[in-house]
Design a protein around this motif. Structure first.
Motif, PDB file in Angstrom:
ATOM      1  N   SER A 243      -6.574   7.600   2.603  1.00 26.63           N
ATOM      2  CA  SER A 243      -5.576   7.537   1.540  1.00 26.63           C
ATOM      3  C   SER A 243      -4.713   6.280   1.677  1.00 26.63           C
ATOM      4  O   SER A 243      -4.487   5.551   0.703  1.00 26.63           O
ATOM      5  CB  SER A 243      -4.695   8.787   1.584  1.00 26.63           C
ATOM      6  OG  SER A 243      -3.710   8.746   0.577  1.00 26.63           O
ATOM      7  N   GLN A 244      -4.254   5.995   2.909  1.00 26.53           N
ATOM      8  CA  GLN A 244      -3.465   4.792   3.150  1.00 26.53           C
ATOM      9  C   GLN A 244      -4.300   3.539   2.897  1.00 26.53           C
ATOM     10  O   GLN A 244      -3.827   2.541   2.357  1.00 26.53           O
ATOM     11  CB  GLN A 244      -2.948   4.797   4.599  1.00 26.53           C
ATOM     12  CG  GLN A 244      -1.956   5.904   4.886  1.00 26.53           C
ATOM     13  CD  GLN A 244      -0.689   5.740   4.057  1.00 26.53           C
ATOM     14  OE1 GLN A 244      -0.076   4.682   4.039  1.00 26.53           O
ATOM     15  NE2 GLN A 244      -0.321   6.791   3.347  1.00 26.53           N
ATOM     16  N   GLN A 247      -4.437   3.007  -0.855  1.00 20.82           N
ATOM     17  CA  GLN A 247      -3.166   2.688  -1.484  1.00 20.82           C
ATOM     18  C   GLN A 247      -2.625   1.328  -1.058  1.00 20.82           C
ATOM     19  O   GLN A 247      -2.039   0.601  -1.856  1.00 20.82           O
ATOM     20  CB  GLN A 247      -2.144   3.774  -1.158  1.00 20.82           C
ATOM     21  CG  GLN A 247      -2.488   5.118  -1.780  1.00 20.82           C
ATOM     22  CD  GLN A 247      -1.466   6.187  -1.451  1.00 20.82           C
ATOM     23  OE1 GLN A 247      -0.277   5.926  -1.398  1.00 20.82           O
ATOM     24  NE2 GLN A 247      -1.932   7.400  -1.215  1.00 20.82           N
ATOM     25  N   ARG A 248      -2.836   0.954   0.208  1.00 22.83           N
ATOM     26  CA  ARG A 248      -2.288  -0.298   0.723  1.00 22.83           C
ATOM     27  C   ARG A 248      -3.174  -1.505   0.407  1.00 22.83           C
ATOM     28  O   ARG A 248      -2.720  -2.638   0.437  1.00 22.83           O
ATOM     29  CB  ARG A 248      -2.131  -0.221   2.243  1.00 22.83           C
ATOM     30  CG  ARG A 248      -1.062   0.735   2.724  1.00 22.83           C
ATOM     31  CD  ARG A 248      -0.962   0.617   4.237  1.00 22.83           C
ATOM     32  NE  ARG A 248       0.002   1.535   4.790  1.00 22.83           N
ATOM     33  CZ  ARG A 248       0.319   1.583   6.080  1.00 22.83           C
ATOM     34  NH1 ARG A 248      -0.284   0.761   6.925  1.00 22.83           N
ATOM     35  NH2 ARG A 248       1.196   2.438   6.525  1.00 22.83           N
ATOM     36  N   LYS A 250      -4.578  -2.838  -2.139  1.00 18.34           N
ATOM     37  CA  LYS A 250      -4.545  -3.641  -3.366  1.00 18.34           C
ATOM     38  C   LYS A 250      -5.969  -3.858  -3.867  1.00 18.34           C
ATOM     39  O   LYS A 250      -6.444  -4.986  -4.020  1.00 18.34           O
ATOM     40  CB  LYS A 250      -3.849  -4.982  -3.103  1.00 18.34           C
ATOM     41  CG  LYS A 250      -2.438  -4.830  -2.566  1.00 18.34           C
ATOM     42  CD  LYS A 250      -1.824  -6.169  -2.213  1.00 18.34           C
ATOM     43  CE  LYS A 250      -0.442  -5.983  -1.595  1.00 18.34           C
ATOM     44  NZ  LYS A 250       0.155  -7.267  -1.180  1.00 18.34           N
ATOM     45  N   ASN A 269      -9.141  12.300  -1.808  1.00 20.32           N
ATOM     46  CA  ASN A 269      -9.484  10.900  -1.579  1.00 20.32           C
ATOM     47  C   ASN A 269     -10.328  10.357  -2.715  1.00 20.32           C
ATOM     48  O   ASN A 269     -10.141   9.213  -3.148  1.00 20.32           O
ATOM     49  CB  ASN A 269     -10.261  10.746  -0.275  1.00 20.32           C
ATOM     50  CG  ASN A 269      -9.450  11.031   0.968  1.00 20.32           C
ATOM     51  OD1 ASN A 269      -9.945  11.569   1.952  1.00 20.32           O
ATOM     52  ND2 ASN A 269      -8.177  10.674   0.936  1.00 20.32           N
ATOM     53  N   GLU A 272      -8.276   9.516  -5.578  1.00 17.37           N
ATOM     54  CA  GLU A 272      -7.556   8.267  -5.321  1.00 17.37           C
ATOM     55  C   GLU A 272      -8.456   7.055  -5.540  1.00 17.37           C
ATOM     56  O   GLU A 272      -7.994   5.996  -5.975  1.00 17.37           O
ATOM     57  CB  GLU A 272      -6.992   8.271  -3.904  1.00 17.37           C
ATOM     58  CG  GLU A 272      -5.850   9.256  -3.715  1.00 17.37           C
ATOM     59  CD  GLU A 272      -5.454   9.406  -2.255  1.00 17.37           C
ATOM     60  OE1 GLU A 272      -4.286   9.765  -2.017  1.00 17.37           O
ATOM     61  OE2 GLU A 272      -6.293   9.175  -1.366  1.00 17.37           O
ATOM     62  N   PHE A 276      -7.097   4.042  -7.710  1.00 18.94           N
ATOM     63  CA  PHE A 276      -6.766   2.749  -7.106  1.00 18.94           C
ATOM     64  C   PHE A 276      -7.895   1.719  -7.195  1.00 18.94           C
ATOM     65  O   PHE A 276      -7.685   0.551  -6.872  1.00 18.94           O
ATOM     66  CB  PHE A 276      -6.370   2.947  -5.643  1.00 18.94           C
ATOM     67  CG  PHE A 276      -5.114   3.757  -5.464  1.00 18.94           C
ATOM     68  CD1 PHE A 276      -3.894   3.235  -5.867  1.00 18.94           C
ATOM     69  CD2 PHE A 276      -5.164   5.028  -4.928  1.00 18.94           C
ATOM     70  CE1 PHE A 276      -2.728   3.987  -5.717  1.00 18.94           C
ATOM     71  CE2 PHE A 276      -4.021   5.781  -4.770  1.00 18.94           C
ATOM     72  CZ  PHE A 276      -2.789   5.261  -5.175  1.00 18.94           C
TER      73      PHE A 276
END
Length: 404
Positions: A243-244, A247-248, A250, A269, A272, A276
């Motif tokens: 998840s991180q 999200q991190r 980009k 996930n 996500e 993303f």
């Protein structure tokens, strides 16, 4: 006759030839040999790939010949060096590094006998022009090599540490966060390093996500395309780490993502991923514990092999959620009924190829059948049989087979 032309015109003509053709011409006469000895231009782009020897004596002789050869060419001739020889002939490598202080851009060293001490000597001799560094294949290297790489002073954009199995999160994280690290990494390859997990990869994405084009962690090689790709993510990733990671990172321009065999991957996930990674075209989630397929309008290639919880009712919306899907891999996937696959193939109107539970290729096409009118056909190709499934204009499904 070319021998009658001035040297600068001969050099101009030779510069248009492939490098191997230039080398062959060099040995045809003294005039050409002399031009080669004094022209850096004719060596631009030279790549040195060393072979692998079983006998130490053969390897030593090869190095002697190599040094003798490069003594006859101008300095700064090599652009890319791929060194597979053992540390026993390290001195030959150092000589070549010293002879190419301005031209050398890429150095790849692959040997299972590499030690920290050898890597320290090599990095101390690296020219500052090197932007691509690979130190691969050694189970003897420790986290100390990260400090050696920093001390080299090279401004790297490509780093490959594949198969250096003892490297850990602690060392990689310290390397990334070191105040002297001014590198902008666009390609990082960390294949088969068991102790690199989402802890340090998340930091990599946070610090270098804006310039990272190719991240490869523990998987099969994918080609480096024009935009960002993430090859197989480590099996040691946690659900929170993934998840991180998403999200991190980009990752709005990410096109290819391989999360196969990532045991911690969850349905959240996957949602996500859809959020993303809006431009994703290739998603591989084989052998994971997933039961949903989310909306990815640009998707062209999906690998859902080995998903035991997958059922036919999950496929009904594929033609609407993934209208551009071209390949769907379903080997060993749950209790998916073959009729569901035939239905998807027909609904996708000739663009989708499905590989089913038994590795059969299910294809489709539209074809005229004389007086019977137009029918959509779906065909299954096996080793010894050609099976067709038809959908007539009235919607009835028919099937037939013939021996190939």
């Amino acid at each position: 006759m070319i021998s009658e032309l001035p040297n600068h015109l001969v050099e101009e003509v030779l510069s248009y030839l492939p490098l191997i053709a230039r080398l062959n011409l060099r040995v045809t006469c003294r005039k050409l040999d002399g031009i080669f000895r004094n022209s850096r231009r004719l060596w631009i782009g030279f790549q040195l790939l060393t072979p692998v020897f079983e006998e130490a004596e053969e390897e030593k002789q090869y190095c002697e010949n190599l040094i003798a050869f490069f003594s006859t060419v101008p300095h700064d001739s090599i652009a890319h060096m791929f060194w597979k020889l053992s540390p026993d002939v390290l001195q030959s490598l150092l000589i070549l590094l010293e002879r190419n202080p301005e031209s050398l851009r890429a150095v790849d060293i692959h040997n299972e006998e590499l030690t920290d001490q050898v890597v320290q000597i090599i990095t101390d001799h690296l020219p500052g022009t090197v932007t691509h560094l690979g130190i691969m294949g050694s189970p003897l290297l420790t986290d100390s090599i990260f400090q050696f790489i920093l001390n080299s002073g090279c401004f790297l954009n490509h780093l490959d540490l594949s198969y250096d199995s003892l490297l850990t999160d602690v060392g990689f994280r310290s390397f990334l966060q070191h105040p002297d690290n001014k590198m902008k990494l666009s390609a990082v390859v960390l294949n088969y390093i068991s102790y690199i997990t989402d802890s340090s990869i998340s930091i990599l994405l946070e610090l270098h996500g804006h310039c990272l084009k190719h991240l490869h962690v523990d998987g099969e090689n994918l080609p480096n395309r024009v935009f960002k790709e993430i090859a197989k993510v480590s099996r040691k990733f946690t659900s929170h780490g993934i998840s991180q990671f998403l999200q991190r990172g980009k990752l709005q321009h990410l096109q290819k993502l391989n999360l196969s065999e990532c045991d911690a991957l969850s349905n959240e996930n996957l949602k996500e991923v859809a959020i993303f990674c809006p431009n994703l075209t290739h998603l591989h989630i084989a052998w994971c514990n997933l039961v949903i397929i989310d909306k990815c309008h640009r998707m062209r290639d999906m690998d859902l092999s080995g998903l035991d919880k997958l059922r036919g009712n999950h496929f009904g919306l594929i033609p609407f959620k993934m209208p551009h899907l071209e390949k769907l891999k379903m080997e060993m996937s749950g209790a998916v009924d073959e009729r569901d696959l035939h239905w998807i193939v027909i609904q996708m109107k000739g663009q989708l190829e499905v590989i089913d539970f038994y590795h059969q290729v299910l294809k489709k096409y539209r074809k005229e059948k004389g007086s019977e009118g137009s029918r959509t056909e779906s065909e299954v190709l096996t080793a010894d049989q050609h099976v067709q499934i038809f959908e007539d204009e009235d919607g009835d499904e028919q099937s037939g087979s013939e021996e190939l």
